[in-house]
Design a protein around this motif. Structure first.
Motif: not given
Length: 338
Positions: A52, A58, A60-61, A64, A83, A108-110, A265, A267
């Motif tokens: 992550v 966060s 995203t975290d 995930a 992380n 696992i991102t954005t 946004y 993911f």
């Protein structure tokens, strides 16, 4: 009889014996290969690591961890969250790009790492296209335009009207690429001049907004929603073309008069380039199912985002379109690559 002389019948018999022996060996080999294939462990056969690009806690975290829990429940294999925060996600992206292409390391991102960064930085430590195998989209979310409750501006229209009469008098804060670009797009489409104030992260900008140090910001719902719910911030507009289920009374910025405004946004999940197609397909199946799990649903409900899944090919097409969109906004805003 000469012992070195062979009769045709004996030569023929020997051929039959050798052929039979060869057939036996080949048969045993085939059986061994079949057995080996049958005994090959199905993917996943060990722990998977989700890398992550942002800190623990966060959005995203959190996603995930929700996806990972579901995959563990389905496969009985652990999912480890790693992380690697910093450098606008570049540290994590570069690490996954260099990882073994076996399906056991997944990013696992954005949109930050896979749409915005190449326009914000002169040099990246990874190639967002060539270094990765797209797996699936995971979720999409919107941002919300917020002001201090004491602000005289009760609507997006109020803000735009004031900004047009008073160029450069209003300030907007941002602490992420998404928030910054969302603000710049607002300025462009509304035709207004609003001063940008940069922050290290959105929570810092929120703090100054609460204190009246800046006039507005467009922040992700995960950061803004708790303050809105507590009555500490007033929501004026939602950034995507569809209203938020959590803020149904808040119009979209487009509805409020800034036509064409659409900035959210997303993911997504990526494996290192060269990961076997069968493994990517399996990961796609597991992750699509995971977005429907109770843990993932809880995240989406809490953050004001929603599940969004794709095929690997569709994610690649979407990423290409998003990269172009972000590039145009960043260029038009005059943001120079660092």
């Amino acid at each position: 009889m000469n012992r070195n002389t062979f009769h045709p019948s004996s030569r023929s018999a020997r051929r039959h014996v050798l052929a039979a022996a060869a057939a036996t060996v080949l048969g045993l080999g085939a059986l061994h290969s079949t057995a080996a294939l049958a005994q090959a462990p199905a993917y996943p056969a060990k722990a998977i690591t989700f890398v992550v690009p942002f800190a623990a806690g966060s959005a995203t975290d959190q996603l995930a961890r929700a996806i990972g829990q579901s995959i563990t429940n389905d496969t009985k294999q652990p999912v480890v969250i790693d992380n690697k925060a910093g450098a606008s996600g570049m540290i994590a992206a570069a690490a996954v790009a260099k990882a073994p292409a076996d399906g056991y390391t997944v990013l696992i991102t954005t949109n930050t790492t896979h749409a915005a960064n190449e326009h914000l930085y002169k040099k990246l430590s990874y190639d967002p296209v060539k270094d990765f195998a797209p797996i699936t989209g995971l979720g999409k979310g919107g941002q919300v335009l917020v002001v201090n409750p004491a602000s005289p501006h009760k609507s997006v229209g109020d803000l735009v009207a004031f900004a047009k009469k008073n160029p450069g008098k209003l300030t907007f804060g941002s602490g992420s690429a998404s928030s910054r670009v969302a603000g710049e797009m607002f300025k462009q489409l509304a035709g207004v001049d609003i001063l940008h104030v940069p922050y290290k992260s959105n929570p810092f900008a929120i703090t100054d907004l609460l204190a009246g140090q800046i006039d507005l910001m467009i922040t992700d719902t995960s950061t803004g929603m708790p303050q809105i719910t507590a009555g500490k911030l007033r929501a004026l507009g939602y950034s995507t073309q569809k209203r938020s289920a959590q803020l149904p009374e808040v119009p979209t910025i487009d509805e409020a008069g800034v036509k064409g405004y659409d900035m959210g946004y997303w993911f997504a999940a990526y494996a290192p380039a060269g990961t076997p197609a069968a493994v990517v397909t399996r990961l796609n199946e597991l992750m699509q199912a995971a977005t429907k799990s109770a843990t993932a649903k809880s995240f989406f409900d809490m953050s004001g985002s929603e599940a969004w899944t794709t095929t690997p090919a569709d994610l690649a097409k979407f990423q290409a379109a998003e990269t172009l969109k972000w590039g145009k906004v960043i260029k038009a805003a005059g943001i120079e690559a660092e």
